[in-house]
Design a protein around this motif. Structure first.
Motif, PDB file in Angstrom:
ATOM      1  N   ALA A 169      -2.719  -6.413  -1.901  1.00 55.16           N
ATOM      2  CA  ALA A 169      -3.948  -6.049  -1.198  1.00 55.16           C
ATOM      3  C   ALA A 169      -3.724  -4.807  -0.348  1.00 55.16           C
ATOM      4  CB  ALA A 169      -4.422  -7.208  -0.328  1.00 55.16           C
ATOM      5  N   ALA A 170      -2.597  -4.781   0.359  1.00 59.68           N
ATOM      6  CA  ALA A 170      -2.271  -3.617   1.194  1.00 59.68           C
ATOM      7  C   ALA A 170      -2.048  -2.379   0.340  1.00 59.68           C
ATOM      8  CB  ALA A 170      -1.038  -3.916   2.037  1.00 59.68           C
ATOM      9  N   ARG A 171      -1.357  -2.559  -0.777  1.00 62.95           N
ATOM     10  CA  ARG A 171      -1.110  -1.414  -1.655  1.00 62.95           C
ATOM     11  C   ARG A 171      -2.415  -0.857  -2.218  1.00 62.95           C
ATOM     12  NH1 ARG A 171       3.202  -4.888  -3.289  1.00 62.95           N
ATOM     13  NH2 ARG A 171       2.071  -5.506  -5.183  1.00 62.95           N
ATOM     14  N   THR A 172      -3.345  -1.756  -2.504  1.00 65.18           N
ATOM     15  CA  THR A 172      -4.647  -1.318  -3.019  1.00 65.18           C
ATOM     16  C   THR A 172      -5.403  -0.516  -1.975  1.00 65.18           C
ATOM     17  OG1 THR A 172      -4.810  -3.219  -4.514  1.00 65.18           O
ATOM     18  CG2 THR A 172      -6.855  -2.114  -3.933  1.00 65.18           C
ATOM     19  N   ILE A 173      -5.443  -1.014  -0.755  1.00 63.21           N
ATOM     20  CA  ILE A 173      -6.130  -0.284   0.316  1.00 63.21           C
ATOM     21  C   ILE A 173      -5.523   1.102   0.487  1.00 63.21           C
ATOM     22  CG2 ILE A 173      -6.650  -0.231   2.793  1.00 63.21           C
ATOM     23  CD1 ILE A 173      -6.508  -3.334   2.725  1.00 63.21           C
ATOM     24  N   ALA A 174      -4.205   1.152   0.584  1.00 63.09           N
ATOM     25  CA  ALA A 174      -3.519   2.429   0.835  1.00 63.09           C
ATOM     26  C   ALA A 174      -3.730   3.412  -0.306  1.00 63.09           C
ATOM     27  CB  ALA A 174      -2.033   2.183   1.054  1.00 63.09           C
ATOM     28  N   SER A 175      -3.821   2.914  -1.528  1.00 66.30           N
ATOM     29  CA  SER A 175      -3.980   3.814  -2.676  1.00 66.30           C
ATOM     30  C   SER A 175      -5.403   4.337  -2.810  1.00 66.30           C
ATOM     31  CB  SER A 175      -3.573   3.091  -3.963  1.00 66.30           C
ATOM     32  OG  SER A 175      -4.476   2.050  -4.287  1.00 66.30           O
ATOM     33  N   ARG A 176      -6.371   3.618  -2.259  1.00 67.47           N
ATOM     34  CA  ARG A 176      -7.771   4.006  -2.441  1.00 67.47           C
ATOM     35  C   ARG A 176      -8.324   4.850  -1.306  1.00 67.47           C
ATOM     36  NH1 ARG A 176     -11.479  -0.817  -3.403  1.00 67.47           N
ATOM     37  NH2 ARG A 176     -12.928   0.938  -3.535  1.00 67.47           N
ATOM     38  N   ASP A 184     -13.050   8.041   5.936  1.00 66.20           N
ATOM     39  CA  ASP A 184     -12.519   9.379   6.213  1.00 66.20           C
ATOM     40  C   ASP A 184     -11.836   9.454   7.567  1.00 66.20           C
ATOM     41  OD1 ASP A 184     -14.668   9.240   7.915  1.00 66.20           O
ATOM     42  OD2 ASP A 184     -15.642  11.065   7.198  1.00 66.20           O
ATOM     43  N   ARG A 185     -11.383   8.322   8.063  1.00 68.67           N
ATOM     44  CA  ARG A 185     -10.647   8.289   9.313  1.00 68.67           C
ATOM     45  C   ARG A 185      -9.185   7.947   9.030  1.00 68.67           C
ATOM     46  NH1 ARG A 185     -14.458  10.631  10.495  1.00 68.67           N
ATOM     47  NH2 ARG A 185     -15.897  10.306  12.227  1.00 68.67           N
ATOM     48  N   PRO A 186      -8.259   8.415   9.881  1.00 64.60           N
ATOM     49  CA  PRO A 186      -6.839   8.081   9.668  1.00 64.60           C
ATOM     50  C   PRO A 186      -6.637   6.572   9.610  1.00 64.60           C
ATOM     51  CG  PRO A 186      -7.059   9.811  11.309  1.00 64.60           C
ATOM     52  CD  PRO A 186      -8.449   9.305  11.051  1.00 64.60           C
ATOM     53  N   LEU A 187      -5.938   6.112   8.585  1.00 63.64           N
ATOM     54  CA  LEU A 187      -5.787   4.682   8.354  1.00 63.64           C
ATOM     55  C   LEU A 187      -4.322   4.295   8.198  1.00 63.64           C
ATOM     56  CD1 LEU A 187      -6.713   1.799   7.565  1.00 63.64           C
ATOM     57  CD2 LEU A 187      -7.054   2.651   5.236  1.00 63.64           C
ATOM     58  N   LEU A 188      -3.920   3.274   8.950  1.00 59.38           N
ATOM     59  CA  LEU A 188      -2.593   2.679   8.840  1.00 59.38           C
ATOM     60  C   LEU A 188      -2.755   1.289   8.250  1.00 59.38           C
ATOM     61  CD1 LEU A 188       0.480   2.448   9.565  1.00 59.38           C
ATOM     62  CD2 LEU A 188      -0.262   1.616  11.818  1.00 59.38           C
ATOM     63  N   VAL A 189      -1.981   0.986   7.216  1.00 59.44           N
ATOM     64  CA  VAL A 189      -2.052  -0.314   6.556  1.00 59.44           C
ATOM     65  C   VAL A 189      -0.730  -1.050   6.777  1.00 59.44           C
ATOM     66  CG1 VAL A 189      -2.461  -1.543   4.398  1.00 59.44           C
ATOM     67  CG2 VAL A 189      -3.573   0.672   4.800  1.00 59.44           C
ATOM     68  N   LEU A 190      -0.775  -2.121   7.543  1.00 59.74           N
ATOM     69  CA  LEU A 190       0.406  -2.946   7.811  1.00 59.74           C
ATOM     70  C   LEU A 190       0.278  -4.256   7.028  1.00 59.74           C
ATOM     71  CD1 LEU A 190       0.492  -2.564  11.715  1.00 59.74           C
ATOM     72  CD2 LEU A 190       1.854  -1.286  10.063  1.00 59.74           C
ATOM     73  N   HIS A 191       1.387  -4.740   6.513  1.00 60.39           N
ATOM     74  CA  HIS A 191       1.325  -6.008   5.780  1.00 60.39           C
ATOM     75  C   HIS A 191       2.703  -6.654   5.761  1.00 60.39           C
ATOM     76  CE1 HIS A 191      -1.450  -8.290   3.084  1.00 60.39           C
ATOM     77  NE2 HIS A 191      -0.315  -8.925   2.826  1.00 60.39           N
ATOM     78  N   GLY A 192       2.742  -7.932   6.086  1.00 61.26           N
ATOM     79  CA  GLY A 192       3.996  -8.671   6.047  1.00 61.26           C
ATOM     80  C   GLY A 192       4.502  -8.838   4.621  1.00 61.26           C
ATOM     81  N   GLU A 193       5.756  -8.539   4.408  1.00 57.64           N
ATOM     82  CA  GLU A 193       6.321  -8.673   3.068  1.00 57.64           C
ATOM     83  C   GLU A 193       6.328 -10.118   2.588  1.00 57.64           C
ATOM     84  OE1 GLU A 193      10.178  -6.888   3.135  1.00 57.64           O
ATOM     85  OE2 GLU A 193       9.387  -4.844   3.058  1.00 57.64           O
ATOM     86  N   HIS A 253     -22.382  -5.288   0.467  1.00 62.34           N
ATOM     87  CA  HIS A 253     -23.308  -4.416  -0.248  1.00 62.34           C
ATOM     88  C   HIS A 253     -23.199  -2.968   0.221  1.00 62.34           C
ATOM     89  CE1 HIS A 253     -25.099  -7.965  -2.000  1.00 62.34           C
ATOM     90  NE2 HIS A 253     -25.313  -8.474  -0.797  1.00 62.34           N
ATOM     91  N   GLY A 254     -22.137  -2.664   0.962  1.00 61.13           N
ATOM     92  CA  GLY A 254     -21.973  -1.312   1.468  1.00 61.13           C
ATOM     93  C   GLY A 254     -21.198  -0.410   0.509  1.00 61.13           C
ATOM     94  N   PRO A 255     -20.820   0.772   0.983  1.00 61.68           N
ATOM     95  CA  PRO A 255     -20.088   1.726   0.144  1.00 61.68           C
ATOM     96  C   PRO A 255     -18.647   1.292  -0.070  1.00 61.68           C
ATOM     97  CG  PRO A 255     -20.311   2.568   2.371  1.00 61.68           C
ATOM     98  CD  PRO A 255     -21.129   1.316   2.313  1.00 61.68           C
ATOM     99  N   PRO A 256     -17.968   1.860  -1.075  1.00 62.53           N
ATOM    100  CA  PRO A 256     -16.566   1.523  -1.329  1.00 62.53           C
ATOM    101  C   PRO A 256     -15.649   2.115  -0.271  1.00 62.53           C
ATOM    102  CG  PRO A 256     -17.276   3.262  -2.801  1.00 62.53           C
ATOM    103  CD  PRO A 256     -18.507   2.791  -2.078  1.00 62.53           C
ATOM    104  N   ILE A 257     -14.474   1.513  -0.110  1.00 61.55           N
ATOM    105  CA  ILE A 257     -13.555   1.981   0.929  1.00 61.55           C
ATOM    106  C   ILE A 257     -12.995   3.366   0.630  1.00 61.55           C
ATOM    107  CG2 ILE A 257     -12.935  -0.349   1.638  1.00 61.55           C
ATOM    108  CD1 ILE A 257     -10.276   0.028   0.132  1.00 61.55           C
ATOM    109  N   ASP A 258     -13.157   3.844  -0.584  1.00 54.28           N
ATOM    110  CA  ASP A 258     -12.737   5.210  -0.902  1.00 54.28           C
ATOM    111  C   ASP A 258     -13.408   6.226   0.015  1.00 54.28           C
ATOM    112  OD1 ASP A 258     -12.986   3.332  -3.210  1.00 54.28           O
ATOM    113  OD2 ASP A 258     -11.813   4.857  -4.249  1.00 54.28           O
ATOM    114  N   GLY A 259     -14.540   5.834   0.600  1.00 56.50           N
ATOM    115  CA  GLY A 259     -15.280   6.747   1.469  1.00 56.50           C
ATOM    116  C   GLY A 259     -14.807   6.770   2.906  1.00 56.50           C
ATOM    117  N   PRO A 309      -8.031   7.944   1.053  1.00 54.45           N
ATOM    118  CA  PRO A 309      -7.283   9.202   1.141  1.00 54.45           C
ATOM    119  C   PRO A 309      -6.491   9.319   2.441  1.00 54.45           C
ATOM    120  CG  PRO A 309      -9.514   9.590   0.351  1.00 54.45           C
ATOM    121  CD  PRO A 309      -9.468   8.158   0.786  1.00 54.45           C
ATOM    122  N   GLY A 310      -5.203   9.636   2.320  1.00 59.47           N
ATOM    123  CA  GLY A 310      -4.357   9.855   3.488  1.00 59.47           C
ATOM    124  C   GLY A 310      -3.848   8.607   4.163  1.00 59.47           C
ATOM    125  N   ALA A 311      -4.192   7.437   3.657  1.00 63.10           N
ATOM    126  CA  ALA A 311      -3.745   6.190   4.287  1.00 63.10           C
ATOM    127  C   ALA A 311      -2.230   6.045   4.168  1.00 63.10           C
ATOM    128  CB  ALA A 311      -4.434   4.997   3.655  1.00 63.10           C
TER     129      ALA A 311
END
Length: 205
Positions: free
Chosen positions: A163-170, A145-154, A137-143, A172-174
């Protein structure tokens, strides 16, 4: 039910250590937890890294678009006695299901690792369903504002790479880093790459 308790536990650990903030790393469900910590407690987060995770703001049926249901079905079919030996055998088979099919599976080494740290939770057939059905019930991940690295096994057989592509695209700066020949796991062959990527994130100007 929501993941709020996991988020509070993460903050409680920082409090116990006396740390005002930290670089957070979360794997699988833990990846969703650290995203939520960054949303609700941004002052406690320096950077965050998620690995093999779904977006932290999806819940219930919406999470199913990122899950390989065939793998969940295979989990459900695993039957082992609720004994110490059954726990070890179940742990080995779960690890086999989650490993990349493009690397040889070392059953002997896996068994040694499971014996050293047995997890009775492998007998809980409803655990994944409870996690997937949890609400947020919290805010969307678009909010975030900390540096984010998204790792995901191919080759992740449980959480789809989308899922990883969605996180990285939403967020900012991920930055998205796919890991070749890696499943829903952290194999030794990937340790150097993972450590290097997290170190680079933590020390970025």
């Amino acid at each position: 039910m929501e993941f709020r308790p996991g988020e509070l536990c993460a903050v409680a650990v920082l409090d116990e250590l006396g740390w005002e903030s930290a670089h957070l790393v979360g794997f699988s469900l833990g990846g969703a937890v650290v995203q939520r910590v960054a949303l609700r407690h941004p002052e406690r987060v320096r950077t965050l890294t998620t690995m093999a995770s779904v977006p932290g703001d999806v819940a219930g049926l919406k999470a199913l678009r990122y899950i390989r249901l065939g793998t969940l079905a295979k989990f459900a079919r695993l039957k082992f006695p609720d004994t110490p030996e059954g726990t070890v055998a179940a742990g080995v088979e779960v690890a086999r299901l989650l490993a990349s099919p493009r690397r040889p599976f070392d059953a002997a080494a896996t068994r040694m690792a499971v014996e050293a740290n047995p997890d009775g939770g492998v007998h809980d057939q409803e655990a994944q369903s409870r996690q997937i059905g949890a609400r947020w019930h919290g805010p969307p991940i678009d909010g975030i504002d900390r540096p984010l690295l998204v790792l995901h096994g191919e080759d992740d057989p449980l959480i789809k790479p989308r899922a990883a592509r969605t996180i990285a695209s939403r967020v900012p700066g991920a930055r998205l880093v796919p890991l070749p020949r890696v499943g829903h796991e952290v194999p030794e062959s990937s340790w150097e790459r993972i450590v290097t990527e997290i170190h680079t994130l933590a020390h970025a100007p």
